[in-house]
Design an enzyme around this catalytic site. Structure first.
Site, PDB file in Angstrom:
ATOM      1  N   GLY A 142       0.797  -1.219   0.000  1.00 28.53           N
ATOM      2  CA  GLY A 142       0.000   0.000   0.000  1.00 28.53           C
ATOM      3  C   GLY A 142       0.829   1.267   0.000  1.00 28.53           C
ATOM      4  O   GLY A 142       1.655   1.466   0.875  1.00 28.53           O
ATOM      5  N   SER A 143       0.625   2.153  -0.972  1.00 25.99           N
ATOM      6  CA  SER A 143       1.525   3.288  -1.088  1.00 25.99           C
ATOM      7  C   SER A 143       1.042   4.247  -2.168  1.00 25.99           C
ATOM      8  O   SER A 143      -0.090   4.170  -2.628  1.00 25.99           O
ATOM      9  CB  SER A 143       2.932   2.794  -1.403  1.00 25.99           C
ATOM     10  OG  SER A 143       2.879   1.813  -2.424  1.00 25.99           O
ATOM     11  N   ARG A 144       1.973   5.126  -2.608  1.00 27.78           N
ATOM     12  CA  ARG A 144       1.629   6.128  -3.617  1.00 27.78           C
ATOM     13  C   ARG A 144       2.874   6.485  -4.430  1.00 27.78           C
ATOM     14  O   ARG A 144       4.002   6.353  -3.943  1.00 27.78           O
ATOM     15  CB  ARG A 144       1.082   7.364  -2.905  1.00 27.78           C
ATOM     16  CG  ARG A 144       0.893   8.595  -3.777  1.00 27.78           C
ATOM     17  CD  ARG A 144       0.232   9.675  -2.967  1.00 27.78           C
ATOM     18  NE  ARG A 144       0.662  11.015  -3.317  1.00 27.78           N
ATOM     19  CZ  ARG A 144       0.377  12.083  -2.612  1.00 27.78           C
ATOM     20  NH1 ARG A 144      -0.325  11.974  -1.507  1.00 27.78           N
ATOM     21  NH2 ARG A 144       0.790  13.272  -3.013  1.00 27.78           N
TER      22      ARG A 144
END
Length: 230
Positions: free
Chosen positions: A187-189
């Site tokens: 989970g990240s960006r």
């Protein structure tokens, strides 16, 4: 296309030890209580899919900026590039792609060029969809320079459950558009800062496919139909 190719995707080597850990825990859960074992089986399958690394068909052509990540466009606004890269602080268009735990997390180069500089910055683990995550969260910033001398910043940002940013490349490395350069676990960006005057061809809420979706054009040419599988 065979059914096995639809269901069974290639997995990045980084994922093998995690799948192994999940599998061992699942066996223990089966020994303790069968329903827990089936829950562990589901989580093991999810872990395998999290680290999947499918073949992508990269559009070919000068001046194309390709999505470096799978996910949803969460923000689209002018912003100054990360100070650690030493770029001109004048705000430029930033495209933010939010990767959920169900997206492919292998990141790919948005352009063909050279990795001029890479800088890691420790930080917090806020929700990656928030605007302030670009400044406050742990991140790994890359400055890419195209063969025509245009600079693009690409920033891997940790999220709520992400605890490791893994780069695959080093300063000075030549990169092809769509080539793998790193991975973020769980989970990240990813933020892309376009050169001044370049406008995005995408919109907030649009689904991105790393190595395939065209984000912008550095020239006025039309998007070509030729692709490269990678």
């Amino acid at each position: 296309m065979r059914m096995s190719e639809v269901v069974l995707k290639p997995m990045h080597p980084e994922g093998w030890r995690f799948v192994g850990i999940f599998a061992v825990i699942t066996l223990l859960l089966f020994w303790l209580w069968e329903p827990l074992g089936w829950l562990g089986t589901i989580l093991t399958i999810w872990c395998y899919y999290f680290f999947r690394d499918p073949v992508r068909h990269v559009p070919q052509g000068d001046g194309l900026v390709i999505s470096p990540a799978d996910g949803i466009i969460s923000l689209l606004q002018p912003a100054a590039p990360p100070p650690e890269l030493g770029m001109d602080p004048t705000p430029r268009m930033r495209i933010s792609i939010f990767m959920s735990v169900f997206d492919v997390h292998v990141n790919r180069s948005p352009v063909t060029g050279t990795l001029v500089k890479m800088a890691y910055t420790p930080g917090k683990f806020l929700n990656a969809s928030l605007d302030k995550a670009s400044v406050d969260n742990e991140r790994n910033a890359l400055l890419l320079r195209t063969d025509t001398g245009q600079d693009i910043a690409c920033v891997q940002i940790a999220g709520l459950v992400a605890r490791r940013i893994l780069p695959f490349v080093k300063d000075g490395a030549p990169l092809q558009a769509g080539e793998r350069f790193g991975l973020i676990r769980f989970g990240s960006r990813l933020d892309i800062y376009l050169p001044e005057g370049v406008e995005p061809l995408v919109a907030v809420g649009q689904k991105m496919v790393a190595g395939e979706t065209v984000l912008a054009r550095l020239t006025g040419e039309q998007v070509p139909r030729a692709v490269r599988s990678d």
